[in-house]
Write an enzyme that holds these catalytic residues in place. Structure first.
Site, PDB file in Angstrom:
ATOM      1  CB  CYS A  52     -36.821-109.664 -33.383  1.00  0.00           C
ATOM      2  SG  CYS A  52     -35.322-110.315 -34.183  1.00  0.00           S
ATOM      3  CG  ASP A  66     -31.666-108.664 -31.224  1.00  0.00           C
ATOM      4  OD1 ASP A  66     -31.238-108.437 -30.065  1.00  0.00           O
ATOM      5  OD2 ASP A  66     -31.083-108.273 -32.240  1.00  0.00           O
ATOM      6  NE  ARG A  98     -29.401-106.212 -30.021  1.00  0.00           N
ATOM      7  CZ  ARG A  98     -28.985-105.671 -31.170  1.00  0.00           C
ATOM      8  NH1 ARG A  98     -28.104-104.698 -31.156  1.00  0.00           N
ATOM      9  NH2 ARG A  98     -29.490-106.083 -32.318  1.00  0.00           N
ATOM     10  CG  HIS A 138     -35.114-105.190 -33.012  1.00  0.00           C
ATOM     11  ND1 HIS A 138     -33.739-105.056 -33.085  1.00  0.00           N
ATOM     12  CD2 HIS A 138     -35.381-106.446 -33.459  1.00  0.00           C
ATOM     13  CE1 HIS A 138     -33.218-106.185 -33.531  1.00  0.00           C
ATOM     14  NE2 HIS A 138     -34.185-107.043 -33.763  1.00  0.00           N
ATOM     15  CB  CYS A 190     -34.001-106.097 -37.107  1.00  0.00           C
ATOM     16  SG  CYS A 190     -34.485-107.835 -37.172  1.00  0.00           S
TER      17      CYS A 190
HETATM   18 CO    CO Z   1     -34.132-108.632 -35.045  1.00  0.00          CO
END
Ligand code: CO
Length: 211
Positions: free
Chosen positions: A43, A45, A47, A99, A102
């Site tokens: 992803c 993302d 993090r 994750h 998400c």
């Molecule tokens: Co995500």
């Protein structure tokens, strides 16, 4: 210019020096080429930084990231990354890493429009429809969300296996295993979803390609 922006270039200089302190040839060696054994599809993302999570150094992992780690088989970007990783670099493993928490998967569970991204999220909604019975039976919303994240990763692993790229590699007896993970942004721990696909016999017959 903001302090944050300036700090990025300063940090880069520090990082270069720290690498050179350990090995003056560090970057010269990297410039010679790459042969990573792993393709990571994760992803976007912030993090979920691929290299950091698995302790991988530069040169060890080929990376593709998009919203909710999707394998959309008409996505030329993903197909190009996959083809280069599998056909040229000959990676031995592909990990699809989703994750918990998400945002893309969460959005797919709801009905709120958030713009152009709705059309990307729609692919995740298709996964919900496929597993609607199981997901709807989970009363606790957090648990349903977690399970949806996991099911989405598993579907993406199978969607990888359905591509002509992966099936061609298997047909050529190339060693290639696909894996699915779910990463905990609140724990740092990877949950191996134990979906390991290494041949086309693990696919439903209608997806198996003859060459
Ligand atoms: Co995500």
């Amino acid at each position: 210019m903001s302090d944050f922006y300036k700090s990025l270039l300063k940090n880069n200089k520090k990082w270069v020096q720290s690498k050179l302190d350990l090995d003056p040839q560090y970057f010269k060696k990297l410039a010679n080429g790459q042969q990573p054994p792993l393709l990571w599809i994760g992803c976007a993302d912030s993090r979920v930084p691929a290299n950091e999570i698995i302790g991988a150094q530069p040169g060890e992992v080929f990376v593709h990231r998009n919203i909710a780690n999707m394998i959309v088989h008409s996505d030329m970007n993903m197909l190009s990354v996959l083809d280069y990783a599998v056909s040229v670099l000959k990676v031995k493993h592909v990990i699809v890493c989703g994750h918990y928490g998400c945002g893309g998967v969460k959005a797919a569970m709801g009905n709120q429009s958030i713009g152009v991204i709705d059309n990307w999220i729609r692919h995740i909604k298709d996964v919900y429809r496929l597993h609607k019975k199981q997901l709807d039976s989970i009363e606790d919303e957090e648990k349903r969300f977690d399970t949806f994240v996991e099911l989405n990763v598993k579907e993406q692993v199978f969607d990888l296996a359905k591509t002509s790229i992966v099936q061609t590699a298997w047909k050529n007896n190339q060693e290639l295993t696909l894996h699915g993970w779910a990463y905990g942004v609140g724990s740092g721990i990877v949950n191996d979803l134990k979906v390991n696909i290494s041949n086309d016999q693990q696919l439903e017959e209608v997806y198996q390609l003859n060459f």
